[in-house]
Design a protein around this motif. Structure first.
Motif, PDB file in Angstrom:
ATOM      1  N   ASN A  72       3.405   2.400 -13.678  1.00 48.69           N
ATOM      2  CA  ASN A  72       3.921   2.025 -12.360  1.00 48.69           C
ATOM      3  C   ASN A  72       2.841   2.103 -11.284  1.00 48.69           C
ATOM      4  O   ASN A  72       2.826   1.304 -10.344  1.00 48.69           O
ATOM      5  N   ILE A  73       1.928   3.074 -11.416  1.00 48.15           N
ATOM      6  CA  ILE A  73       0.827   3.170 -10.453  1.00 48.15           C
ATOM      7  C   ILE A  73      -0.080   1.951 -10.562  1.00 48.15           C
ATOM      8  O   ILE A  73      -0.464   1.344  -9.546  1.00 48.15           O
ATOM      9  N   ASP A  74      -0.422   1.572 -11.775  1.00 49.11           N
ATOM     10  CA  ASP A  74      -1.264   0.378 -11.963  1.00 49.11           C
ATOM     11  C   ASP A  74      -0.560  -0.880 -11.466  1.00 49.11           C
ATOM     12  O   ASP A  74      -1.187  -1.771 -10.883  1.00 49.11           O
ATOM     13  N   ALA A  75       0.750  -0.958 -11.705  1.00 45.95           N
ATOM     14  CA  ALA A  75       1.503  -2.129 -11.229  1.00 45.95           C
ATOM     15  C   ALA A  75       1.508  -2.195  -9.707  1.00 45.95           C
ATOM     16  O   ALA A  75       1.352  -3.275  -9.112  1.00 45.95           O
ATOM     17  N   ALA A  76       1.679  -1.028  -9.055  1.00 44.34           N
ATOM     18  CA  ALA A  76       1.672  -1.007  -7.587  1.00 44.34           C
ATOM     19  C   ALA A  76       0.311  -1.406  -7.046  1.00 44.34           C
ATOM     20  O   ALA A  76       0.208  -2.114  -6.040  1.00 44.34           O
ATOM     21  N   ARG A  77      -0.749  -0.957  -7.702  1.00 41.25           N
ATOM     22  CA  ARG A  77      -2.096  -1.349  -7.270  1.00 41.25           C
ATOM     23  C   ARG A  77      -2.311  -2.849  -7.445  1.00 41.25           C
ATOM     24  O   ARG A  77      -2.931  -3.501  -6.596  1.00 41.25           O
TER      25      ARG A  77
ATOM     26  N   GLY B 124       0.814  -1.211   0.000  1.00 36.99           N
ATOM     27  CA  GLY B 124       0.000   0.000   0.000  1.00 36.99           C
ATOM     28  C   GLY B 124       0.846   1.257   0.000  1.00 36.99           C
ATOM     29  O   GLY B 124       0.502   2.258  -0.658  1.00 36.99           O
ATOM     30  N   SER B 125       1.965   1.246   0.710  1.00 41.55           N
ATOM     31  CA  SER B 125       2.855   2.409   0.730  1.00 41.55           C
ATOM     32  C   SER B 125       3.497   2.638  -0.634  1.00 41.55           C
ATOM     33  O   SER B 125       3.717   3.790  -1.033  1.00 41.55           O
ATOM     34  N   ARG B 126       3.770   1.570  -1.359  1.00 42.30           N
ATOM     35  CA  ARG B 126       4.375   1.733  -2.683  1.00 42.30           C
ATOM     36  C   ARG B 126       3.421   2.394  -3.668  1.00 42.30           C
ATOM     37  O   ARG B 126       3.859   3.054  -4.619  1.00 42.30           O
ATOM     38  N   ILE B 127       2.131   2.244  -3.465  1.00 40.57           N
ATOM     39  CA  ILE B 127       1.168   2.934  -4.331  1.00 40.57           C
ATOM     40  C   ILE B 127       1.322   4.444  -4.183  1.00 40.57           C
ATOM     41  O   ILE B 127       1.351   5.193  -5.176  1.00 40.57           O
ATOM     42  N   GLU B 128       1.439   4.927  -2.957  1.00 39.21           N
ATOM     43  CA  GLU B 128       1.591   6.365  -2.728  1.00 39.21           C
ATOM     44  C   GLU B 128       2.899   6.875  -3.319  1.00 39.21           C
ATOM     45  O   GLU B 128       2.953   7.991  -3.848  1.00 39.21           O
ATOM     46  N   VAL B 129       3.953   6.066  -3.236  1.00 35.69           N
ATOM     47  CA  VAL B 129       5.224   6.475  -3.824  1.00 35.69           C
ATOM     48  C   VAL B 129       5.081   6.677  -5.325  1.00 35.69           C
ATOM     49  O   VAL B 129       5.568   7.670  -5.895  1.00 35.69           O
TER      50      VAL B 129
ATOM     51  N   ARG C 280       2.346   7.351  -6.965  1.00 37.01           N
ATOM     52  CA  ARG C 280       1.502   8.522  -7.203  1.00 37.01           C
ATOM     53  C   ARG C 280       2.311   9.811  -7.094  1.00 37.01           C
ATOM     54  O   ARG C 280       2.131  10.740  -7.892  1.00 37.01           O
ATOM     55  N   VAL C 281       3.187   9.886  -6.098  1.00 37.09           N
ATOM     56  CA  VAL C 281       4.009  11.082  -5.928  1.00 37.09           C
ATOM     57  C   VAL C 281       4.967  11.246  -7.101  1.00 37.09           C
ATOM     58  O   VAL C 281       5.229  12.359  -7.566  1.00 37.09           O
ATOM     59  N   ARG C 282       5.487  10.128  -7.588  1.00 35.52           N
ATOM     60  CA  ARG C 282       6.407  10.198  -8.716  1.00 35.52           C
ATOM     61  C   ARG C 282       5.730  10.720  -9.976  1.00 35.52           C
ATOM     62  O   ARG C 282       6.414  11.209 -10.891  1.00 35.52           O
ATOM     63  N   ALA C 283       4.432  10.610 -10.048  1.00 39.83           N
ATOM     64  CA  ALA C 283       3.723  11.129 -11.218  1.00 39.83           C
ATOM     65  C   ALA C 283       3.688  12.652 -11.244  1.00 39.83           C
ATOM     66  O   ALA C 283       3.436  13.255 -12.288  1.00 39.83           O
TER      67      ALA C 283
END
Length: 417
Positions: free
Chosen positions: A305-310, A257-262, A264-267
Motif C-alpha cells: 500500500n505504501i508503494d501504491a500510494a507513492r 502526498g497525504s495518503r502516503i503518510e497514512v 506509513r502510519v498503518r504500517a
C-alpha cells in the motif's frame, strides 16, 4: 432548327414567385429567452453543479468522520464453566467484563484527518470548475441560439431580396428586354433561397430547444432579445492567474502526498489498551484486569500500500506537470484567438457595408438596363455571404471569449456567478 421553347409562361413564373412570397410570412409568436445574466444566476441548479455540490458535501462529511475517534469495545468472557469435575457448573467460573480502546498512536488520526481535508479541498476546486464549465456551456448554447436566429432572419431577407430581383427580371422579360430563361433562373434561385430558409428554420428551432434544455427553462424559447453576439469580450483585460485545471491538479497532488503518510502510519503496530473486572465465583471475589496488545509486524508491513500510494503521488505530479505546461500555451492561444476574432468582426462589418452598397448600385443599374442579371445575382450572393460571415465572426468571437474565460476560471463577458 427552331430554338427550344419553355412550356412555362412569364405569368406562371410570376405566380410561383407570389406563392413563395406568401410562404415566407407566418404567424408571429415569440417567447423571449431570459437574459444571459438571469440564466447565469440559476447555474447552481444545473445537473453538473448539483453533482459537484453533492460530492463536496460528501467530502466534507468524510472530514467530520475522520475526526471521530474509534469506538471502544466491550467484551464479556467466561472461563472454567460447564466443564467436568470441579468445573461441572458455574460455581468455579471466572467471568471477565472488559473495555478495550484503540489508542491511535503514531499520528494515525491526524494523518487520516489530513487526507480527508486535502480531498475536501480538491472537491471545492472541482465544484468551482464545474460551475465555470456550466457557465461557459450556457454561454455557448445561448450564443449559438442567437446566431441561429440571426441566420434565419437573414435567410428570410435573402428570400425576399431574391424574389424582388426575380420580379424585376420578369418585368424585363415581359418587355422583351430579357429572354424567358432569366425568369426561369430567377424562379430557381427563389426556390433555393426558400430551401435555405427552411434549413435555417430547422437549425433555429434545434438551437432554441438546446437552450431550453441546458437552461432548464419551463417553457420553450422562441426568440432572443438580449444576446451575446454584439457584446465586447473582457477576456484579454482580465487578470491572469492559475487555471482551474492546474489548481485542481495541485490539490490532487497534495491529497496523494497525504495518503502516503497514512499508509506509513498503518504500517506501525495498532496498540490497544484494555481494562476489566474479573469475577471469581469459587472465592466470591472480584479483581481488576488490564493490559496492552499490539500485533507483531512480522509478515505484513503494508509495503504494497505504501508503494501504491507513492506511485499514485508520482502520477498526480505528472498530471500537474502536464496541466502547467498546457496552461500557459492555452492561455496565449486563447488570447490570440480572441484578438483575431475581434479583428475579423471589424473586417466582416466593413464587408457587409461594402456589399450592401454594391448590391444597391447593381439593383439600380439592373433596373436601368446597364448591367446584366448575372452581375445582379453576383452582388446579391456577395451580400448574403457577407452578412452570414458577420454572424459567423461574432459567434467565433464568443467562442474565443468562452475559451479564455474557462482558462481564467470565470464566467464569460466579465459576468459574475
Amino acid at each position: 432548327m427552331p430554338p427550344l421553347k419553355s412550356g412555362r409562361s412569364p405569368w406562371a413564373i410570376g405566380c410561383a414567385v407570389v406563392a413563395m412570397t406568401t410562404a415566407v410570412t407566418g404567424p408571429a409568436w415569440a417567447d423571449p429567452a431570459p437574459s444571459f445574466e438571469a440564466l447565469l444566476g440559476r447555474i447552481g441548479l444545473t445537473p453538473t453543479t448539483l453533482e459537484a455540490d453533492a460530492l463536496l458535501d460528501a467530502a466534507e462529511a468524510r472530514v467530520g468522520q475522520a475526526q471521530v475517534r474509534p469506538n471502544p469495545e466491550l467484551g464479556l468472557e467466561a472461563e472454567n464453566a460447564f466443564g467436568t469435575g470441579p468445573f461441572s457448573g458455574y460455581d468455579n467460573a471466572e467471568t471477565t467484563l472488559s473495555l478495550s480502546q484503540d489508542l491511535e498512536l503514531w499520528g494515525r488520526r491526524g494523518a487520516r484527518v489530513e487526507v480527508a481535508r486535502a480531498e475536501a479541498g480538491a472537491a471545492v476546486l472541482r465544484r468551482d470548475l464545474a460551475s465555470v464549465e456550466a457557465a461557459n456551456r450556457l454561454a455557448l448554447v445561448y450564443a449559438e441560439a442567437e446566431a441561429a436566429e440571426r441566420r434565419f432572419l437573414l435567410a428570410e431577407e435573402a428570400l425576399a431580396v431574391t424574389i424582388a430581383d426575380t420580379r424585376a427580371a420578369l418585368i424585363l422579360v415581359e418587355e422583351g428586354r430579357e429572354p424567358l430563361l432569366r425568369g426561369i433562373q430567377g424562379e430557381t434561385e427563389a426556390a433555393a433561397a426558400r430551401a435555405n430558409l427552411d434549413e435555417a428554420h430547422a437549425e433555429r428551432d434545434a438551437a432554441f430547444a438546446r437552450l431550453t434544455a441546458v437552461a432548464m427553462l419551463p417553457t420553450p424559447v422562441t426568440s432572443i432579445e438580449t444576446g451575446l453576439l454584439d457584446r465586447t469580450p473582457a477576456g484579454v483585460a482580465a487578470i491572469a492567474g492559475t487555471t482551474p485545471e492546474v489548481r485542481v491538479a495541485e490539490a490532487e497532488r497534495a491529497a496523494a502526498g497525504s495518503r502516503i503518510e497514512v499508509e506509513r502510519v498503518r504500517a506501525r503496530p495498532d496498540v490497544r489498551a484494555s481494562v476489566g473486572v474479573r469475577r471469581y465465583e469459587a472465592e466470591d471475589a472480584t479483581a481488576l484486569s488490564f493490559g496492552v496488545s499490539m500485533p507483531l509486524p512480522l509478515f505484513d508491513r503494508n509495503r504494497g500500500n505504501i508503494d501504491a500510494a507513492r506511485a499514485e503521488f508520482r502520477a498526480a505530479e505528472a498530471r500537474l506537470m502536464g496541466a502547467r505546461q498546457e496552461a500557459e500555451a492555452d492561455r496565449n492561444a486563447a488570447e490570440a484567438r480572441l484578438r483575431a476574432s475581434a479583428s475579423r468582426v471589424s473586417a466582416t462589418d466593413a464587408g457587409v457595408t461594402a456589399a450592401e452598397e454594391a448590391y444597391r448600385l447593381s439593383r439600380v443599374g439592373f433596373e436601368a438596363g446597364r448591367i446584366s442579371q448575372l452581375e445582379l445575382r453576383s452582388s446579391r450572393a456577395a451580400l448574403i455571404n457577407a452578412r452570414n460571415a458577420a454572424v459567423d465572426a461574432r459567434l467565433a468571437r464568443v467562442r474565443a471569449e468562452i475559451d479564455l474565460a474557462r482558462l481564467q476560471g470565470r464566467a464569460p463577458f466579465g459576468t459574475s456567478q
